[in-house]
Write a protein that holds these residues in place. Structure first.
Motif, PDB file in Angstrom:
ATOM      1  N   ALA A  20     -10.556 -22.566 -28.028  1.00 16.65           N
ATOM      2  CA  ALA A  20     -11.224 -22.277 -26.759  1.00 16.65           C
ATOM      3  C   ALA A  20     -10.227 -22.292 -25.609  1.00 16.65           C
ATOM      4  CB  ALA A  20     -12.346 -23.277 -26.514  1.00 16.65           C
ATOM      5  N   LEU A  21      -9.305 -23.262 -25.624  1.00 17.73           N
ATOM      6  CA  LEU A  21      -8.280 -23.330 -24.589  1.00 17.73           C
ATOM      7  C   LEU A  21      -7.382 -22.095 -24.635  1.00 17.73           C
ATOM      8  CD1 LEU A  21      -6.751 -24.857 -22.352  1.00 17.73           C
ATOM      9  CD2 LEU A  21      -5.408 -25.941 -24.172  1.00 17.73           C
ATOM     10  N   ALA A  22      -6.991 -21.692 -25.833  1.00 21.68           N
ATOM     11  CA  ALA A  22      -6.145 -20.506 -25.969  1.00 21.68           C
ATOM     12  C   ALA A  22      -6.845 -19.262 -25.425  1.00 21.68           C
ATOM     13  CB  ALA A  22      -5.751 -20.301 -27.431  1.00 21.68           C
ATOM     14  N   LEU A  23      -8.141 -19.132 -25.702  1.00 21.59           N
ATOM     15  CA  LEU A  23      -8.901 -17.992 -25.188  1.00 21.59           C
ATOM     16  C   LEU A  23      -8.902 -17.983 -23.667  1.00 21.59           C
ATOM     17  CD1 LEU A  23     -10.848 -15.582 -25.478  1.00 21.59           C
ATOM     18  CD2 LEU A  23     -12.702 -17.256 -25.555  1.00 21.59           C
ATOM     19  N   VAL A  24      -9.161 -19.120 -23.072  1.00 23.89           N
ATOM     20  CA  VAL A  24      -9.188 -19.203 -21.603  1.00 23.89           C
ATOM     21  C   VAL A  24      -7.820 -18.869 -21.027  1.00 23.89           C
ATOM     22  CG1 VAL A  24      -9.519 -20.760 -19.638  1.00 23.89           C
ATOM     23  CG2 VAL A  24     -11.125 -20.803 -21.546  1.00 23.89           C
ATOM     24  N   LEU A  25      -6.764 -19.368 -21.660  1.00 24.64           N
ATOM     25  CA  LEU A  25      -5.413 -19.085 -21.158  1.00 24.64           C
ATOM     26  C   LEU A  25      -5.059 -17.610 -21.303  1.00 24.64           C
ATOM     27  CD1 LEU A  25      -3.514 -22.291 -22.313  1.00 24.64           C
ATOM     28  CD2 LEU A  25      -4.505 -21.770 -20.065  1.00 24.64           C
ATOM     29  N   ALA A  50      -6.376 -14.813  -8.124  1.00 23.67           N
ATOM     30  CA  ALA A  50      -7.003 -16.104  -7.822  1.00 23.67           C
ATOM     31  C   ALA A  50      -7.803 -16.619  -9.017  1.00 23.67           C
ATOM     32  CB  ALA A  50      -7.910 -15.971  -6.594  1.00 23.67           C
ATOM     33  N   PHE A  51      -8.523 -15.718  -9.683  1.00 22.03           N
ATOM     34  CA  PHE A  51      -9.293 -16.116 -10.858  1.00 22.03           C
ATOM     35  C   PHE A  51      -8.359 -16.623 -11.960  1.00 22.03           C
ATOM     36  CE2 PHE A  51     -11.550 -14.871 -14.871  1.00 22.03           C
ATOM     37  CZ  PHE A  51     -12.576 -15.801 -14.772  1.00 22.03           C
ATOM     38  N   GLY A  52      -7.259 -15.912 -12.186  1.00 22.71           N
ATOM     39  CA  GLY A  52      -6.286 -16.348 -13.191  1.00 22.71           C
ATOM     40  C   GLY A  52      -5.698 -17.712 -12.876  1.00 22.71           C
ATOM     41  N   ILE A  53      -5.353 -17.935 -11.624  1.00 18.37           N
ATOM     42  CA  ILE A  53      -4.797 -19.232 -11.215  1.00 18.37           C
ATOM     43  C   ILE A  53      -5.823 -20.342 -11.422  1.00 18.37           C
ATOM     44  CG2 ILE A  53      -4.020 -20.570  -9.210  1.00 18.37           C
ATOM     45  CD1 ILE A  53      -2.648 -17.960  -8.226  1.00 18.37           C
ATOM     46  N   LEU A  54      -7.077 -20.079 -11.033  1.00 17.96           N
ATOM     47  CA  LEU A  54      -8.130 -21.083 -11.223  1.00 17.96           C
ATOM     48  C   LEU A  54      -8.324 -21.407 -12.704  1.00 17.96           C
ATOM     49  CD1 LEU A  54     -10.797 -19.972  -8.603  1.00 17.96           C
ATOM     50  CD2 LEU A  54      -9.382 -22.035  -8.560  1.00 17.96           C
ATOM     51  N   SER A 108      -7.836 -25.151 -14.135  1.00 19.82           N
ATOM     52  CA  SER A 108      -8.974 -25.855 -14.726  1.00 19.82           C
ATOM     53  C   SER A 108      -9.555 -25.045 -15.885  1.00 19.82           C
ATOM     54  CB  SER A 108     -10.035 -26.099 -13.654  1.00 19.82           C
ATOM     55  OG  SER A 108     -11.074 -26.858 -14.176  1.00 19.82           O
ATOM     56  N   PRO A 109      -8.904 -25.090 -17.052  1.00 17.47           N
ATOM     57  CA  PRO A 109      -9.367 -24.260 -18.172  1.00 17.47           C
ATOM     58  C   PRO A 109     -10.752 -24.640 -18.694  1.00 17.47           C
ATOM     59  CG  PRO A 109      -7.474 -25.597 -18.824  1.00 17.47           C
ATOM     60  CD  PRO A 109      -7.680 -25.800 -17.367  1.00 17.47           C
ATOM     61  N   LEU A 110     -11.138 -25.914 -18.613  1.00 17.81           N
ATOM     62  CA  LEU A 110     -12.462 -26.297 -19.098  1.00 17.81           C
ATOM     63  C   LEU A 110     -13.552 -25.648 -18.254  1.00 17.81           C
ATOM     64  CD1 LEU A 110     -14.253 -27.896 -21.003  1.00 17.81           C
ATOM     65  CD2 LEU A 110     -14.078 -29.822 -19.436  1.00 17.81           C
ATOM     66  N   VAL A 111     -13.394 -25.710 -16.953  1.00 16.95           N
ATOM     67  CA  VAL A 111     -14.359 -25.062 -16.064  1.00 16.95           C
ATOM     68  C   VAL A 111     -14.330 -23.554 -16.308  1.00 16.95           C
ATOM     69  CG1 VAL A 111     -14.938 -24.593 -13.647  1.00 16.95           C
ATOM     70  CG2 VAL A 111     -14.248 -26.889 -14.340  1.00 16.95           C
ATOM     71  N   GLY A 112     -13.148 -23.011 -16.564  1.00 18.21           N
ATOM     72  CA  GLY A 112     -13.028 -21.583 -16.857  1.00 18.21           C
ATOM     73  C   GLY A 112     -13.761 -21.204 -18.125  1.00 18.21           C
ATOM     74  N   PRO A 168     -21.351 -25.297 -23.307  1.00 17.98           N
ATOM     75  CA  PRO A 168     -20.486 -25.798 -24.380  1.00 17.98           C
ATOM     76  C   PRO A 168     -20.967 -25.369 -25.778  1.00 17.98           C
ATOM     77  CG  PRO A 168     -20.869 -27.533 -22.782  1.00 17.98           C
ATOM     78  CD  PRO A 168     -21.784 -26.402 -22.424  1.00 17.98           C
ATOM     79  N   GLY A 169     -22.282 -25.272 -25.954  1.00 15.35           N
ATOM     80  CA  GLY A 169     -22.816 -24.807 -27.230  1.00 15.35           C
ATOM     81  C   GLY A 169     -22.441 -23.365 -27.509  1.00 15.35           C
ATOM     82  N   ALA A 170     -22.457 -22.539 -26.457  1.00 11.91           N
ATOM     83  CA  ALA A 170     -22.080 -21.136 -26.618  1.00 11.91           C
ATOM     84  C   ALA A 170     -20.602 -21.006 -26.957  1.00 11.91           C
ATOM     85  CB  ALA A 170     -22.398 -20.352 -25.340  1.00 11.91           C
ATOM     86  N   ILE A 171     -19.785 -21.806 -26.300  1.00  7.16           N
ATOM     87  CA  ILE A 171     -18.346 -21.783 -26.590  1.00  7.16           C
ATOM     88  C   ILE A 171     -18.114 -22.200 -28.036  1.00  7.16           C
ATOM     89  CG2 ILE A 171     -16.122 -22.829 -26.045  1.00  7.16           C
ATOM     90  CD1 ILE A 171     -17.249 -23.178 -23.136  1.00  7.16           C
TER      91      ILE A 171
END
Length: 192
Positions: free
Chosen positions: A91-96, A135-139, A143-147, A31-34
């Motif tokens: 951060a959520l936008a980046l993961v999405l 599969a990675f995209g779906i995951l 779960s974007p936080l875990v991503g 989380p610190g790195a993010i």
């Protein structure tokens, strides 16, 4: 150029040490790195926007077009403020974005493998990589936080290896520079 790089070996060592430090933070406290990545991007967007506005003022004084610079500067400043005040949204936008990219490239790989199945052997490897990407995209979407944490860990691992390589290179350059400083001007050792 090589001698200049070798004489400044310490700069590479500092870059490597910073990368190693960031890598360790990312691996042991994702989380610190993010948060750090988001903050750096937000600061960059703000500075970029300010420079665009300065460029627009200068262009206006010179009688040149400035509208695009004002627009780009305004958008950059807005994105910078959004990033700094709502870092979780960024951060959520980046993961999405990574999730969408992974889905699109995965589907493209599967389609390419199906089209190439009569021309190449081993197309199943391309299908498998496509399935893995999908599969990675779906995951990531599920779960974007875990991503985000997974992405931070991967960036941390990369940063750790990259930093270690830079430190290793800097030490080799330091050693090489010291041997070069004992040679005469032509770079060839004198023979007795």
């Amino acid at each position: 150029m090589a001698m200049s790089l070798a004489q400044n070996w310490w700069a590479l060592a500092l870059r490597g040490a910073a990368a190693i430090l960031f890598g360790l933070v990312a691996l042991f406290w994702p989380p610190g790195a993010i948060a750090a990545l988001v903050a750096v991007f937000g600061a960059y967007a703000l500075v970029d926007g300010i420079f665009n506005l300065v460029g627009a003022v200068r262009a206006g004084r010179a009688g040149q077009r400035w509208g695009a610079l004002v627009f780009e500067g305004g958008v950059s400043i807005l994105v910078g403020f959004i990033t700094l005040f709502w870092p979780r949204l960024t951060a959520l936008a980046l993961v999405l974005w990574v999730a969408a990219w992974s889905l699109v490239t995965g589907v493209a790989e599967i389609v390419a493998a199906i089209r190439l199945r009569k021309q190449i052997e081993g197309e199943w490897l391309l299908v498998l990589s496509g399935i893995l990407s999908v599969a990675f995209g779906i995951l990531l979407f599920i779960s974007p936080l875990v991503g985000a944490i997974a992405i931070a860990i991967w960036i941390g691992a990369y940063s750790l290896v990259f930093g270690a390589l830079l430190v290793g290179l800097s030490l080799r350059l330091r050693s090489w520079a010291s041997t070069q400083s004992h040679l005469p001007a032509g770079g060839v050792p004198r023979t007795a």
